[in-house]
Scaffold this motif. Structure first.
Motif: not given
Length: 394
Positions: A159, A162-164, A166, A212, A216, A220, A319-320
């Motif tokens: 999680s 995973g923001n990569r 975006d 996102n 991503e 989550d 998140k993020g």
């Protein structure tokens, strides 16, 4: 916010700064992407061209009086900022205003055939359906062989990183890899996070403020399923955006797309999808889209009803990058400013999961900041190669 010596809010008025590059380079790239991926009619295309010209060289124009959210934006600062350059107002405000105007230009608010059409949906779906997503879902087949504690840790980091995915970030940066002498995880309060969500307790609510969609949002949801299945929580509330925002931010429709993607997959991924579908159906997983999710303001200014929701949660996970900026305040804090101090206003325990894609940062140990600066100067703040898990538990 607590009584600290606070630096001024970030603005985009300095050429060469990261905020300036977002307004001057990323936003035009987003307009070009939107024009490319949907067959907008001539009126819509002219509106997009006008938006491009306005945000680069014009001033902020107030909404018409009959706009459904006219009064909301007036309360959010429109009366103060109307007529000023986009580069002169707080960066968080001008970014949010860009996406509100983009939806106007594409016809989201209607009337007409483009009413309610997500201008970012083609790229969201392409990313969700990419072969890389299949590879990531296939990895779930071996996850169940691990002890539950190791599963939980793996899903938490899935999680986090995973923001990569975006999509807006991808338009102007290549995440690459972190230098070997700089720590990828610049702060790690994961032990404190798990202490707030012990397994088998079967009581408590997790509020997850999503960032996102696509690749991503899938991890989550996998994390939420694990927490529900293993009794860390009895209920989860997924906070998403009420309308398309920041290119890839999740909306209710994106949640359904992600769950369908899981249920239609092979192997263990389908089991996650079926359990999430059941949790949505019986109310253990609730999707919430509060208007303040798209506000150009920090969470310190949240309305009373949203404050009450966060206060009722056992833990809120934010998140993020954008949500982090809103959580701590969109200011260039000294990196060693305590995270607990700048989030002291928050009405309950709060955790941040974030990969670093903007200048804002708090809660670093002095030695960590020194190592990052020595290895990368200030590039570590925005490159997406570092991440953090920060928790304020009281």
């Amino acid at each position: 916010m607590p009584d600290l010596s606070t630096p001024p809010v970030l603005r985009a008025d300095a050429p060469g700064s990261f905020p300036h590059s977002v307004l001057a380079e990323r936003h035009p790239a987003i307009i070009r992407q939107v024009r490319q991926h949907l067959p907008y009619d001539p009126d819509r295309r002219r509106a997009l061209d006008a938006l491009l010209e306005n945000c680069l060289r014009g001033g902020i124009e107030p909404l018409p009086e009959d706009a459904a959210d006219h009064d909301r934006w007036a309360a959010w600062g429109m009366d103060e900022y109307a007529g000023r350059s986009w580069f002169e107002v707080p960066w968080l405000w001008s970014e949010s205003w860009f996406y509100r105007r983009l939806l106007d230009a594409t016809g989201w608010f209607g009337p007409g055939p483009w009413h309610g059409i997500d201008p970012f949906r083609p790229v969201k779906l392409a990313e969700l359906d990419a072969p890389e997503t299949d590879q990531e879902l296939a990895a779930l087949d071996g996850l169940h062989r691990l002890p539950a504690e190791r599963q939980a840790a793996a899903l938490l980091h899935g999680s986090l990183w995973g923001n990569r995915a975006d999509l807006g970030f991808r338009l102007s940066a290549d995440p690459g890899a972190a230098p070997a002498d700089a720590p990828p995880l610049v702060a790690d309060d994961s032990a404190r996070l798990w202490s707030l969500l012990p397994p088998g307790g079967e009581s408590g609510t997790l509020c997850l403020v999503a960032d996102n969609a696509g690749r991503e949002l899938v991890p989550d949801l996998l994390l939420v399923d694990h927490l529900l299945t293993h009794g860390h929580i009895t209920r989860a509330v997924l906070q998403v955006k009420p309308y398309p925002y920041y290119v890839s931010d999740a909306t209710p429709a994106d949640v359904l797309d992600a769950v369908r993607r899981l249920t239609g997959a092979e192997g263990a991924a389908a089991g996650y999808g079926r359990r999430l579908w059941a949790a949505l159906a019986d109310g253990r997983l609730t999707v919430r889209a509060h208007p303040f999710s798209c506000a150009p303001l920090p969470y310190a200014e949240m309305p009373a009803d949203l404050r009450a929701e966060f206060a009722a949660a056992t833990l809120t996970v934010v998140k993020g990058d954008l949500n982090y900026r809103r959580l701590v305040g969109d200011r260039r804090w000294p990196p060693t400013t305590p995270f607990a101090d700048v989030t002291g206003y928050f009405p309950g325990p709060v955790a941040a999961l974030r990969t670093l894609k903007s200048d804002v940062i708090t809660g670093l140990a002095p030695a960590t900041e020194t190592a990052l600066v020595a290895a990368e100067e200030q590039r570590w703040r925005t490159g997406g190669t570092h991440a953090l898990i920060q928790v304020r538990d009281r």
